[in-house]
Design a protein around this motif. Structure first.
Motif, PDB file in Angstrom:
ATOM      1  N   SER A   5       0.835  -1.207   0.000  1.00  0.00           N
ATOM      2  CA  SER A   5       0.000   0.000   0.000  1.00  0.00           C
ATOM      3  C   SER A   5       0.866   1.252   0.000  1.00  0.00           C
ATOM      4  CB  SER A   5      -0.936  -0.008   1.211  1.00  0.00           C
ATOM      5  OG  SER A   5      -1.842  -1.077   1.131  1.00  0.00           O
ATOM      6  N   PHE A   8       2.408   1.614  -3.360  1.00  0.00           N
ATOM      7  CA  PHE A   8       1.397   2.040  -4.327  1.00  0.00           C
ATOM      8  C   PHE A   8       1.204   3.554  -4.268  1.00  0.00           C
ATOM      9  CE2 PHE A   8      -3.037   3.115  -5.259  1.00  0.00           C
ATOM     10  CZ  PHE A   8      -3.071   2.761  -6.605  1.00  0.00           C
ATOM     11  N   ARG A  86      -7.684   1.731  -6.630  1.00  0.00           N
ATOM     12  CA  ARG A  86      -7.400   0.294  -6.717  1.00  0.00           C
ATOM     13  C   ARG A  86      -8.445  -0.467  -7.532  1.00  0.00           C
ATOM     14  NH1 ARG A  86      -2.593  -1.177  -6.506  1.00  0.00           N
ATOM     15  NH2 ARG A  86      -3.136  -3.208  -5.707  1.00  0.00           N
ATOM     16  N   HIS A  88     -11.465  -1.318  -6.975  1.00  0.00           N
ATOM     17  CA  HIS A  88     -12.099  -2.386  -6.215  1.00  0.00           C
ATOM     18  C   HIS A  88     -13.428  -2.825  -6.807  1.00  0.00           C
ATOM     19  CE1 HIS A  88      -9.530  -1.661  -2.388  1.00  0.00           C
ATOM     20  NE2 HIS A  88      -8.964  -2.514  -3.221  1.00  0.00           N
ATOM     21  N   ASP A 126     -10.127  -5.930   0.570  1.00  0.00           N
ATOM     22  CA  ASP A 126     -10.309  -4.637  -0.085  1.00  0.00           C
ATOM     23  C   ASP A 126     -10.527  -3.520   0.924  1.00  0.00           C
ATOM     24  OD1 ASP A 126      -9.977  -5.815  -2.532  1.00  0.00           O
ATOM     25  OD2 ASP A 126     -12.085  -5.764  -3.090  1.00  0.00           O
ATOM     26  N   GLU A 129      -7.179  -2.831   2.565  1.00  0.00           N
ATOM     27  CA  GLU A 129      -6.313  -2.134   1.622  1.00  0.00           C
ATOM     28  C   GLU A 129      -6.736  -0.671   1.467  1.00  0.00           C
ATOM     29  OE1 GLU A 129      -4.291  -3.218  -2.549  1.00  0.00           O
ATOM     30  OE2 GLU A 129      -6.487  -3.189  -2.620  1.00  0.00           O
ATOM     31  N   ILE A 133      -4.285   2.433   2.228  1.00  0.00           N
ATOM     32  CA  ILE A 133      -3.977   3.399   1.171  1.00  0.00           C
ATOM     33  C   ILE A 133      -4.516   4.776   1.559  1.00  0.00           C
ATOM     34  CG2 ILE A 133      -4.497   4.058  -1.217  1.00  0.00           C
ATOM     35  CD1 ILE A 133      -4.228   1.051  -1.904  1.00  0.00           C
TER      36      ILE A 133
END
Length: 163
Positions: A5, A8, A86, A88, A126, A129, A133
């Protein structure tokens, strides 16, 4: 997941910003979708504090509760931006929610909604994450703000020494 993360967010090469809201143009440019911020429906039966809707016209709507602090709103916004970044919604575990409950979102035509995700709809991975993030996006903002403030203080000190 923490390391991924963090990497990213670093890979996004985001510009300096004083708030998460100032990052929206960079996020829009990256995704190609304009982002509209709207208040979450008052008294939502779902207890939603943040929600992301993408329309078939590739417009992103982020709904945020206004009955909370600005810091909490910014955290919700960063979390929803993380879901956008991302992708998702492309997770096969998700399916578009249709139609959009008209009583919740009377200004959005149910026929133009591609997908709608509220926090309670994410898989654990998710959701985790997006939280990580979102936190790293907030760190980016606060780190840059601190760096700008430090730079301003250093410049003021130099000016005082010269005068």
């Amino acid at each position: 997941m923490r390391r991924d993360s963090r990497r990213f967010v670093q890979s996004l090469d985001l510009p300096p910003a004083g708030s998460i809201r100032e990052l929206l143009p960079a996020i829009e440019q990256r995704t190609g979708c304009p982002i509209h911020l709207l208040p979450a429906p008052a008294g939502s039966a779902f207890g939603v504090c943040g929600m992301w809707i993408r329309t078939v016209e590739d417009m992103d709507y982020i709904f945020i509760h206004e009955d909370t602090s600005r810091a909490h709103q910014d955290h919700i916004l960063a979390h929803e931006i993380a879901h956008i970044l991302r992708n998702h919604h492309e997770n096969p575990a998700f399916s578009p929610v249709s139609p959009v409950p008209e009583r919740l979102f009377p200004n959005i035509d149910p026929e133009v909604v591609r997908m709608m995700l509220g926090r309670s709809e994410y898989t654990y991975r998710d959701e985790r994450e997006a939280e990580l993030i979102g936190s790293y996006l907030q760190r980016h903002v606060h780190r840059r703000t601190r760096q700008i403030a430090d730079h301003d203080r250093a410049a003021e000190t130099l000016l005082r020494r010269r005068t």
